[in-house]
Scaffold this active site. Structure first.
Site, PDB file in Angstrom:
ATOM      1  N   ARG A 135       0.868  -1.172   0.000  1.00 45.75           N
ATOM      2  CA  ARG A 135       0.000   0.000   0.000  1.00 45.75           C
ATOM      3  C   ARG A 135       0.904   1.222   0.000  1.00 45.75           C
ATOM      4  O   ARG A 135       2.022   1.189   0.513  1.00 45.75           O
ATOM      5  CB  ARG A 135      -0.895   0.020   1.242  1.00 45.75           C
ATOM      6  CG  ARG A 135      -1.828  -1.184   1.392  1.00 45.75           C
ATOM      7  CD  ARG A 135      -2.619  -1.074   2.693  1.00 45.75           C
ATOM      8  NE  ARG A 135      -3.567  -2.160   2.850  1.00 45.75           N
ATOM      9  CZ  ARG A 135      -3.310  -3.289   3.518  1.00 45.75           C
ATOM     10  NH1 ARG A 135      -2.117  -3.468   4.096  1.00 45.75           N
ATOM     11  NH2 ARG A 135      -4.223  -4.226   3.623  1.00 45.75           N
ATOM     12  N   LYS A 193      -2.422  -2.339   7.723  1.00 47.57           N
ATOM     13  CA  LYS A 193      -3.651  -1.905   8.375  1.00 47.57           C
ATOM     14  C   LYS A 193      -3.859  -2.659   9.675  1.00 47.57           C
ATOM     15  O   LYS A 193      -3.524  -3.838   9.787  1.00 47.57           O
ATOM     16  CB  LYS A 193      -4.849  -2.138   7.449  1.00 47.57           C
ATOM     17  CG  LYS A 193      -4.962  -1.123   6.317  1.00 47.57           C
ATOM     18  CD  LYS A 193      -6.255  -1.302   5.556  1.00 47.57           C
ATOM     19  CE  LYS A 193      -6.431  -0.228   4.493  1.00 47.57           C
ATOM     20  NZ  LYS A 193      -7.703  -0.400   3.745  1.00 47.57           N
ATOM     21  N   HIS A 242      -1.953   2.345  -6.095  1.00 50.99           N
ATOM     22  CA  HIS A 242      -2.690   1.124  -5.757  1.00 50.99           C
ATOM     23  C   HIS A 242      -2.834   0.214  -6.973  1.00 50.99           C
ATOM     24  O   HIS A 242      -3.018  -0.990  -6.820  1.00 50.99           O
ATOM     25  CB  HIS A 242      -4.066   1.480  -5.186  1.00 50.99           C
ATOM     26  CG  HIS A 242      -4.531   0.542  -4.121  1.00 50.99           C
ATOM     27  ND1 HIS A 242      -3.915   0.442  -2.886  1.00 50.99           N
ATOM     28  CD2 HIS A 242      -5.536  -0.372  -4.105  1.00 50.99           C
ATOM     29  CE1 HIS A 242      -4.532  -0.476  -2.160  1.00 50.99           C
ATOM     30  NE2 HIS A 242      -5.503  -0.993  -2.883  1.00 50.99           N
ATOM     31  N   ARG A 300      -0.247  -2.331  -6.778  1.00 51.91           N
ATOM     32  CA  ARG A 300      -0.606  -3.392  -5.816  1.00 51.91           C
ATOM     33  C   ARG A 300      -1.581  -4.367  -6.473  1.00 51.91           C
ATOM     34  O   ARG A 300      -1.450  -5.583  -6.330  1.00 51.91           O
ATOM     35  CB  ARG A 300      -1.221  -2.746  -4.580  1.00 51.91           C
ATOM     36  CG  ARG A 300      -1.688  -3.725  -3.483  1.00 51.91           C
ATOM     37  CD  ARG A 300      -2.015  -2.916  -2.238  1.00 51.91           C
ATOM     38  NE  ARG A 300      -2.883  -3.603  -1.309  1.00 51.91           N
ATOM     39  CZ  ARG A 300      -2.459  -4.424  -0.349  1.00 51.91           C
ATOM     40  NH1 ARG A 300      -1.171  -4.701  -0.228  1.00 51.91           N
ATOM     41  NH2 ARG A 300      -3.322  -4.986   0.478  1.00 51.91           N
ATOM     42  N   HIS A 338      -4.416  -8.969   3.645  1.00 56.29           N
ATOM     43  CA  HIS A 338      -5.868  -8.858   3.804  1.00 56.29           C
ATOM     44  C   HIS A 338      -6.328  -9.706   4.984  1.00 56.29           C
ATOM     45  O   HIS A 338      -5.975 -10.883   5.079  1.00 56.29           O
ATOM     46  CB  HIS A 338      -6.592  -9.345   2.540  1.00 56.29           C
ATOM     47  CG  HIS A 338      -6.475  -8.416   1.384  1.00 56.29           C
ATOM     48  ND1 HIS A 338      -6.694  -8.799   0.073  1.00 56.29           N
ATOM     49  CD2 HIS A 338      -6.168  -7.085   1.327  1.00 56.29           C
ATOM     50  CE1 HIS A 338      -6.517  -7.770  -0.726  1.00 56.29           C
ATOM     51  NE2 HIS A 338      -6.203  -6.723   0.010  1.00 56.29           N
ATOM     52  N   TYR A 396      -9.934  -9.929  -7.020  1.00 57.85           N
ATOM     53  CA  TYR A 396      -9.011 -10.130  -8.130  1.00 57.85           C
ATOM     54  C   TYR A 396      -9.343 -11.346  -8.981  1.00 57.85           C
ATOM     55  O   TYR A 396      -8.843 -11.471 -10.091  1.00 57.85           O
ATOM     56  CB  TYR A 396      -7.581 -10.298  -7.593  1.00 57.85           C
ATOM     57  CG  TYR A 396      -7.081  -9.091  -6.843  1.00 57.85           C
ATOM     58  CD1 TYR A 396      -6.698  -7.933  -7.517  1.00 57.85           C
ATOM     59  CD2 TYR A 396      -6.994  -9.090  -5.455  1.00 57.85           C
ATOM     60  CE1 TYR A 396      -6.251  -6.818  -6.834  1.00 57.85           C
ATOM     61  CE2 TYR A 396      -6.543  -7.980  -4.770  1.00 57.85           C
ATOM     62  CZ  TYR A 396      -6.176  -6.846  -5.456  1.00 57.85           C
ATOM     63  OH  TYR A 396      -5.735  -5.748  -4.785  1.00 57.85           O
TER      64      TYR A 396
END
Length: 302
Positions: free
Chosen positions: A150, A174, A246, A249, A272, A281
């Protein structure tokens, strides 16, 4: 007990108990403030299913001072914040509406923009080799694609975190969660050339080379600066699609899946917490899967 009486405690709970970043916790504060505005700071024990229904309608009809509306995705964020707040109340054994009653609107899946490997090469080739920032910008693009970072993770990296010999390091993503990332030989070589060109003493990995600020950490590139760089080189490369940091990514994840990586591994590499986030994806690789089927699956009718 009124909603506003619990706001600060709720935000602190998100940071300490849920491990949310300060920025995320403050976003929740803003979303909750909008619910307080709607409900005129009602008592938490008075929140009902009808309150939630009317709030959804209010969000859908909301107009700010410039007459702008809230997108379906932003409305969803507000409802997620309310649901998390209700879960927090239940945790504290404060009587209110069950969070399970908060249904989220269906939001269209965002369009994922990604680059093929040849387009990544075009992006790298667009960096003028004689420019002052050539080594930095080449390393930056190569690292974004190679590690699937990120942009916030990229800009927070320090030089001493990078192990070019092992070609791996730990990044904090995150929710303050650490994960290992791995980089290619190409990215490692680009980083080595860039670091060898550095003459400053800033701990930051990527810095503004034209900065004259006294504080060394003020030289650190911002997310917005990285975004401008990527947009500039995408334009120079003649790429017509909208490209952001992004997008690299997305390109990282798509490249892994199209080359046979399983989705659980890709989930871990992206950091994630929910597999559903990674599954965005899979539809991108459908054409590739069809090609594999046609090439390798025998035709029973032949």
């Amino acid at each position: 007990m009124y909603l506003s009486d619990l706001t600060n405690d709720f935000v602190e709970f998100l940071e300490i108990e849920r491990g949310r970043s300060v920025k995320t916790a403050e976003n929740y504060r803003l979303y909750l403030a909008r619910f307080i505005e709607f409900s005129d700071n009602m008592r938490v024990g008075d929140i009902t299913l009808e309150t939630a229904r009317k709030y959804r309608l209010w969000l859908n009809r909301y107009r700010d001072e410039q007459r702008r509306t809230l997108s379906p995705r932003t409305q969803s964020y507000h409802l997620i914040a309310l649901r998390v707040f209700l879960k927090y109340l239940a945790r504290r054994e404060i009587k209110s509406l069950d969070s399970a009653h908060i249904d989220l609107p269906k939001v269209a899946r965002p369009q994922v923009s990604f680059l093929h490997v040849d387009e990544i090469e075009q992006l790298l080739a667009a960096v003028p080799p004689a420019s002052k920032t050539a080594e930095r910008d080449t390393a930056l693009i190569a690292l974004l694609f190679s590690a699937g970072l990120r942009v916030s993770e990229l800009t927070s990296l320090n030089r001493d975190q990078i192990n070019l010999d092992k070609r791996e390091f730990i990044v904090r993503g995150k929710g303050q969660k650490d994960r290992p990332v791995f980089i290619s030989n190409v990215a490692a070589e680009a980083l080595s050339l860039y670091l060898a060109s550095r003459t400053d003493d800033s701990p930051a990995l990527f810095v503004n080379l034209s900065s004259n600020k006294g504080d060394s950490d003020d030289q650190r590139l911002t997310s917005r600066s990285v975004q401008r760089l990527i947009e500039k080189y995408a334009k120079l490369a003649g790429l017509t699609k909208k490209i952001t940091p992004h997008s690299l990514r997305h390109s990282f994840a798509t490249d892994l899946l199209m080359n046979g990586a399983d989705i659980r591994s890709v989930q871990g590499l992206l950091g994630h917490s929910n597999i559903a986030t990674t599954q965005v994806y899979t539809h991108l690789t459908d054409p590739h899967l069809k090609e594999v089927h046609e090439r390798f699956h025998s035709d029973e009718s032949s």
